[in-house]
Write a protein that holds these residues in place. Structure first.
Motif, mmCIF file in Angstrom:
data_model
loop_
_atom_site.group_PDB
_atom_site.id
_atom_site.type_symbol
_atom_site.label_atom_id
_atom_site.label_comp_id
_atom_site.label_asym_id
_atom_site.label_seq_id
_atom_site.Cartn_x
_atom_site.Cartn_y
_atom_site.Cartn_z
ATOM 1 N N PHE A 272 -48.039 -6.859 -22.824
ATOM 2 C CA PHE A 272 -48.519 -7.708 -21.742
ATOM 3 C C PHE A 272 -47.282 -8.242 -21.044
ATOM 4 N N ARG A 273 -47.072 -7.812 -19.831
ATOM 5 C CA ARG A 273 -45.909 -8.219 -19.032
ATOM 6 C C ARG A 273 -46.234 -9.546 -18.345
ATOM 7 N N ILE A 274 -45.443 -10.556 -18.605
ATOM 8 C CA ILE A 274 -45.674 -11.882 -18.042
ATOM 9 C C ILE A 274 -45.111 -11.922 -16.626
ATOM 10 N N ASP A 275 -46.020 -11.998 -15.646
ATOM 11 C CA ASP A 275 -45.609 -12.107 -14.249
ATOM 12 C C ASP A 275 -45.624 -13.556 -13.772
ATOM 13 N N GLU A 276 -46.601 -14.323 -14.239
ATOM 14 C CA GLU A 276 -46.728 -15.729 -13.864
ATOM 15 C C GLU A 276 -47.043 -16.526 -15.117
ATOM 16 N N LYS A 277 -46.549 -17.758 -15.163
ATOM 17 C CA LYS A 277 -46.808 -18.606 -16.327
ATOM 18 C C LYS A 277 -46.881 -20.053 -15.903
ATOM 19 N N GLU A 278 -47.753 -20.779 -16.580
ATOM 20 C CA GLU A 278 -47.891 -22.204 -16.340
ATOM 21 C C GLU A 278 -48.188 -22.868 -17.669
ATOM 22 N N GLY A 279 -47.452 -23.906 -17.981
ATOM 23 C CA GLY A 279 -47.654 -24.615 -19.233
ATOM 24 C C GLY A 279 -47.895 -26.089 -18.987
ATOM 25 N N LEU A 280 -48.831 -26.638 -19.746
ATOM 26 C CA LEU A 280 -49.158 -28.059 -19.661
ATOM 27 C C LEU A 280 -49.167 -28.639 -21.064
ATOM 28 N N ASP B 156 -41.534 -11.396 -27.288
ATOM 29 C CA ASP B 156 -40.163 -10.877 -27.316
ATOM 30 C C ASP B 156 -39.115 -11.918 -26.931
ATOM 31 N N GLY B 157 -39.550 -13.147 -26.641
ATOM 32 C CA GLY B 157 -38.618 -14.200 -26.282
ATOM 33 C C GLY B 157 -38.199 -14.164 -24.826
ATOM 34 N N ASP B 158 -38.773 -13.230 -24.070
ATOM 35 C CA ASP B 158 -38.358 -13.079 -22.684
ATOM 36 C C ASP B 158 -39.549 -12.977 -21.748
ATOM 37 N N ARG B 159 -40.055 -11.772 -21.534
ATOM 38 C CA ARG B 159 -41.074 -11.536 -20.509
ATOM 39 C C ARG B 159 -42.322 -10.807 -20.995
ATOM 40 N N SER B 160 -42.473 -10.602 -22.309
ATOM 41 C CA SER B 160 -43.616 -9.799 -22.755
ATOM 42 C C SER B 160 -44.196 -10.287 -24.070
ATOM 43 N N ASP C 187 -41.537 -26.560 -18.504
ATOM 44 C CA ASP C 187 -40.628 -25.690 -17.768
ATOM 45 C C ASP C 187 -40.493 -24.364 -18.524
ATOM 46 N N ASP C 188 -39.731 -23.443 -17.965
ATOM 47 C CA ASP C 188 -39.612 -22.106 -18.561
ATOM 48 C C ASP C 188 -39.123 -22.144 -20.006
ATOM 49 N N SER C 189 -38.160 -23.016 -20.305
ATOM 50 C CA SER C 189 -37.643 -23.062 -21.676
ATOM 51 C C SER C 189 -38.681 -23.646 -22.636
ATOM 52 N N ASN C 190 -39.465 -24.626 -22.185
ATOM 53 C CA ASN C 190 -40.549 -25.166 -23.020
ATOM 54 C C ASN C 190 -41.621 -24.113 -23.276
ATOM 55 N N ILE C 191 -41.941 -23.349 -22.237
ATOM 56 C CA ILE C 191 -42.950 -22.290 -22.388
ATOM 57 C C ILE C 191 -42.454 -21.236 -23.365
ATOM 58 N N ALA C 192 -41.204 -20.814 -23.241
ATOM 59 C CA ALA C 192 -40.642 -19.809 -24.146
ATOM 60 C C ALA C 192 -40.653 -20.316 -25.590
ATOM 61 N N ALA C 193 -40.267 -21.576 -25.789
ATOM 62 C CA ALA C 193 -40.274 -22.142 -27.138
ATOM 63 C C ALA C 193 -41.690 -22.201 -27.699
ATOM 64 N N PHE C 194 -42.643 -22.599 -26.873
ATOM 65 C CA PHE C 194 -44.040 -22.669 -27.310
ATOM 66 C C PHE C 194 -44.545 -21.284 -27.709
ATOM 67 N N LEU C 195 -44.331 -20.281 -26.856
ATOM 68 C CA LEU C 195 -44.799 -18.928 -27.164
ATOM 69 C C LEU C 195 -44.118 -18.371 -28.407
ATOM 70 N N SER C 196 -42.863 -18.735 -28.627
ATOM 71 C CA SER C 196 -42.134 -18.255 -29.801
ATOM 72 C C SER C 196 -42.712 -18.806 -31.099
ATOM 73 N N ASN C 197 -43.385 -19.944 -31.011
ATOM 74 C CA ASN C 197 -43.924 -20.584 -32.210
ATOM 75 C C ASN C 197 -45.426 -20.406 -32.377
ATOM 76 N N GLN C 198 -46.053 -19.688 -31.488
ATOM 77 C CA GLN C 198 -47.491 -19.447 -31.583
ATOM 78 C C GLN C 198 -47.723 -17.967 -31.903
ATOM 79 N N ARG C 199 -48.879 -17.684 -32.445
ATOM 80 C CA ARG C 199 -49.183 -16.302 -32.819
ATOM 81 C C ARG C 199 -50.553 -15.828 -32.363
ATOM 82 N N VAL C 200 -51.367 -16.732 -31.830
ATOM 83 C CA VAL C 200 -52.711 -16.339 -31.408
ATOM 84 C C VAL C 200 -53.015 -16.900 -30.031
ATOM 85 N N GLY C 201 -53.877 -16.198 -29.320
ATOM 86 C CA GLY C 201 -54.305 -16.611 -28.003
ATOM 87 C C GLY C 201 -55.589 -15.896 -27.639
#
Length: 156
Positions: free
Chosen positions: A136-144, A49-53, A15-29
């Protein structure tokens, strides 16, 4: 195999909170930019930024192919993933737009940009070279994610 089939084997959607937590703890893609012959894939380090970018820095100036493609792209994708084993992994696919961040805003982004992982070689090049910062402005996101053995496997 469909996502629905994989969900029966233990795959879960983030979900959105899981995706935000994952992105907050990663540094490469991996950044995917459109070209005539398919996506141009670039490994990159980012700050979130913890939000949309996401924010990232390119070194090398306007002559670099990655910077030229980034400047021309209206939309792009970023894949961020972590794999610990074939039964324990996470991935987030982001789609959105990219824009250059004016140098006048770089100081305001220092905390976010400082979270990006960079080898020492890149740090030296940033001090000496021509750099550009992008949002990079996040318009759509999907996490698995998959964490655990699928049905039929027994833990010993």
């Amino acid at each position: 195999m469909t996502i629905d089939t994989l969900e029966a084997a233990g795959l879960t959607r983030m979900d959105d909170s899981n995706i935000a937590a994952f992105l907050s703890n990663q540094r490469v893609g991996v950044l995917g930019l459109p070209t005539e012959n398919g996506p141009y894939m670039i490994p990159l380090s980012f700050g979130y930024d913890g939000d949309r970018s996401l924010y990232f820095t390119f070194i090398g100036g306007s002559a670099s192919r990655k910077q030229q493609l980034t400047e021309a792209a209206e939309n792009a994708a970023v894949l961020v993933y972590k794999v610990e084993s074939m039964f324990h992994w996470e991935s987030v696919l982001l789609q959105g737009g990219i824009e250059a961040v004016p140098e006048s805003e770089w100081d305001d982004l220092a905390d976010v940009l400082d979270t990006a992982w960079r080898p020492e070689l890149f740090e030296d090049a940033i001090e000496d070279g021509d750099i550009a910062v992008y949002r990079f402005r996040i318009d759509e996101k999907e996490g698995l994610r998959h964490a655990g053995l699928p049905p039929g496997f027994e833990q010993e």
